[in-house]
Design an enzyme around this catalytic site. Structure first.
Site, PDB file in Angstrom:
ATOM      1  N   TRP A  99     -13.081  36.951 -31.589  1.00 52.61           N
ATOM      2  CA  TRP A  99     -12.903  38.120 -32.543  1.00 52.61           C
ATOM      3  C   TRP A  99     -11.846  37.689 -33.645  1.00 52.61           C
ATOM      4  CZ3 TRP A  99     -16.870  40.925 -32.912  1.00 52.61           C
ATOM      5  CH2 TRP A  99     -17.476  41.138 -31.800  1.00 52.61           C
ATOM      6  N   ASP A 113      -5.931  44.537 -33.289  1.00 48.79           N
ATOM      7  CA  ASP A 113      -7.173  44.857 -32.760  1.00 48.79           C
ATOM      8  C   ASP A 113      -7.362  45.219 -31.470  1.00 48.79           C
ATOM      9  OD1 ASP A 113      -9.957  45.123 -32.116  1.00 48.79           O
ATOM     10  OD2 ASP A 113     -10.505  43.157 -32.941  1.00 48.79           O
ATOM     11  N   LYS A 141     -16.063  50.178 -26.322  1.00 49.56           N
ATOM     12  CA  LYS A 141     -15.672  49.313 -25.156  1.00 49.56           C
ATOM     13  C   LYS A 141     -15.026  50.213 -24.148  1.00 49.56           C
ATOM     14  CE  LYS A 141     -16.781  45.872 -27.740  1.00 49.56           C
ATOM     15  NZ  LYS A 141     -16.097  45.028 -28.558  1.00 49.56           N
TER      16      LYS A 141
HETATM   17  C1  PLP Z   1     -16.171  44.394 -29.845  1.00 48.10           C
HETATM   18  C2  PLP Z   1     -15.143  43.878 -30.414  1.00 48.10           C
HETATM   19  C3  PLP Z   1     -15.262  43.749 -32.113  1.00 48.10           C
HETATM   20  C4  PLP Z   1     -16.295  44.193 -32.773  1.00 48.10           C
HETATM   21  O1  PLP Z   1     -16.544  45.601 -32.849  1.00 48.10           O
HETATM   22  P1  PLP Z   1     -17.781  46.333 -33.559  1.00 48.10           P
HETATM   23  O2  PLP Z   1     -17.504  47.852 -33.061  1.00 48.10           O
HETATM   24  O3  PLP Z   1     -19.181  45.997 -33.034  1.00 48.10           O
HETATM   25  O4  PLP Z   1     -17.735  45.948 -34.999  1.00 48.10           O
HETATM   26  C5  PLP Z   1     -14.022  43.377 -32.663  1.00 48.10           C
HETATM   27  N1  PLP Z   1     -12.951  43.026 -31.904  1.00 48.10           N
HETATM   28  C6  PLP Z   1     -12.809  43.107 -30.394  1.00 48.10           C
HETATM   29  C7  PLP Z   1     -11.590  42.842 -29.820  1.00 48.10           C
HETATM   30  C8  PLP Z   1     -13.901  43.468 -29.795  1.00 48.10           C
HETATM   31  O5  PLP Z   1     -13.961  43.689 -28.531  1.00 48.10           O
END
Ligand code: PLP
Length: 360
Positions: free
Chosen positions: A102, A172, A196
Site C-alpha cells: 500500500w 493511511d 476493512k
Molecule cells: C485496502 C487498502 C487501500 C486501498 O483501499 P481502496 O478503498 O480499495 O482504494 C489502501 N491502503 C490500505 C492500507 C488498504 O488496506
C-alpha cells in the site's frame, strides 16, 4: 442459515448485530416509510443519520474540534492522489515511508505531483517490519510525511506514532482505524477506506486538521478539493448515503462494546491467541518482526506449500472463509477486524492445531 466466519481482508466482516438492525430497518427506516437507500441526502431523515455518524465517530476517536471529518468516495486509493493535490501547498517534495504494497501505491501516485523522498524502507527484509524512526531520513522542508499505519497485505502495524515535529503527519489507517484509541492531535490527516474495519465499500473517511484545508493546487477540481467537502459538510454532491448509514450503525455498535479501549483489549486478546499458536507451531509460521505484528491482518505460511489447498478446503468445510493470502505474497492471511469475534479466532486456531496434528 449458518453464517460463515469471514477472515476477508476487505470488504470484510461486519457485526451481525448491525446487519440485523439494517435488515429490520430496510423497508421502513424509523417510521419514514422508506429505506435509507431511497432517501434524499438533503432531507431531514438522512441529515440526521449523517450528523449522528459524524458525532459518534468524533466521540469514539475523541477528535479535537479543529479537525474536520470528511465523507469521501473513491476509496483510500483516491486519497493517494488527493493528499498531494491538497497538502503540497506549493512545496516541491513530500516524505514517504515504504513499508509494503500500500505504501508503494501511495508513493507511485504522489510521484505524479511532487518529488517523493523515501525516508525509510523495509523492502530489504521483504516488508516484514516497521523501520524504527531512528533510521528515517526526514526532510524538515517536506510538505508532509506519509506512512501506512497498518500494511494490510504484509501484516505489519506501527504500534507507535512517528514524531515529525512541525511537518504534518499523514496516515493511511484503512485497515486499523477504530481498532484502538489513537491521539488524533498527533496527525495532520488520517484516512481510511471503510470496507476493512468500518463499514461497506464506497465510503472513505478523512480526518484532517483545519489549517491544512484550502491550500490545494491552483483551481483544483471540485471533487478533489478538501475545502469543497469541508464547506459543504461532505454534501457537495450525493454522498454514499447507505454506506454512511451502515458505518453509523457500526459506530453505535462500537460504543455499545465499551468504545475503542474495550475494542483494543479484544483485539489484543484475539491476535495474541493466533500469534501464540503460530509461534509454538512447527507447521505454520508468521514472517513479521514480533514488535510490529498487525493485530488486524495476520499472514501465515505452511511449512509445505503443497498443503495450502487442503488447508483452505478444510477451513471452508468448517465455515471459515477468505483465508487465502494476497496474490502478491501467497500463503494464508487471517484478517481479524473488530467484527471477527474471539470465538471465531479460537475456531481457526483449533482447526490449525488439528491440521498440524494430522500433517505435522
Ligand atoms: C485496502 C487498502 C487501500 C486501498 O483501499 P481502496 O478503498 O480499495 O482504494 C489502501 N491502503 C490500505 C492500507 C488498504 O488496506
Amino acid at each position: 442459515m449458518a453464517r460463515v466466519i469471514n477472515f476477508s481482508a476487505g470488504p470484510a466482516a461486519l457485526p451481525e448485530e448491525v446487519l440485523r438492525e439494517a435488515a429490520a430497518e430496510m423497508l421502513d427506516w424509523h417510521g419514514s416509510g422508506q429505506s435509507v437507500m431511497e432517501m434524499s441526502h438533503r432531507g431531514k431523515e438522512f441529515m440526521s443519520i449523517a450528523e449522528a455518524a459524524e458525532r459518534d465517530l468524533r466521540e469514539l476517536l475523541a477528535i479535537p474540534a479543529n479537525y474536520k471529518v470528511l465523507f469521501v468516495q473513491g476509496g483510500a486509493t483516491l486519497q493517494f492522489e488527493m493528499i498531494p493535490i491538497n497538502l503540497l501547498a506549493g512545496k516541491p517534495s513530500a516524505d514517504y515511508l515504504n513499508t509494503g504494497e500500500w505504501a508503494k501505491k501511495a508513493i507511485k501516485e504522489a510521484r505524479l505531483f511532487c518529488q517523493v523522498n523515501v525516508v525509510a524502507s523495509s523492502e530489504d527484509k521483504a516488508f516484514s517490519y516497521a523501520p524504527p524512526q531512528s533510521a528515517w531520513k526526514l526532510d524538515k522542508d517536506a510538505a508532509y510525511v506519509h506512512y501506512t499505519a497498518n500494511e494490510t497485505i504484509g501484516g505489519v502495524e506501527f504500534h507507535w506514532v512517528p514524531d515529525t515535529g512541525s511537518v504534518p503527519l499523514v496516515a493511511d489507517m484503512s485497515s486499523n482505524l477504530l481498532s484502538k484509541p489513537i491521539d488524533v492531535s498527533k496527525y495532520g490527516l488520517i484516512y481510511a477506506g471503510a470496507q476493512k474495519n468500518i463499514g461497506p465499500a464506497g465510503l472513505t473517511i478523512v480526518i484532517v486538521r483545519e489549517d491544512l484545508i484550502g491550500h490545494a493546487v491552483p483551481t483544483p477540481p471540485a471533487m478533489l478539493d478538501y475545502k469543497n467537502y469541508a464547506d459543504n459538510d461532505s454534501m457537495y454532491n450525493t454522498p454514499p448515503t447507505y454506506a454512511i448509514y451502515i458505518a453509523g450503525l457500526v459506530f453505535q455498535w462500537l460504543k455499545r462494546q465499551g468504545g475503542l479501549a474495550a475494542i483494543e483489549r479484544q483485539n489484543i486478546a484475539k491476535s495474541k491467541l493466533l500469534y501464540d499458536f503460530l509461534d509454538g507451531s512447527r507447521l505454520f509460521k508468521n514472517p513479521v518482526a514480533r514488535a510490529d505484528r498487525s493485530r488486524m491482518n495476520v499472514p501465515f505460511t505452511l511449512a509445505d506449500a503443497s498443503l495450502d489447498e487442503e488447508f483452505l478446503k478444510g477451513a471452508k468445510a468448517r465455515g471459515m472463509v477468505q483465508l487465502k493470502g494476497h496474490r502478491s505474497v501467497g500463503g494464508m492471511r487471517a484478517s481479524i477486524y473488530n467484527a471477527v469475534s474471539l470465538s471465531g479466532v479460537q475456531a481457526l486456531v483449533d482447526y490449525m492445531r488439528e491440521f498440524e496434528r494430522e500433517h505435522g
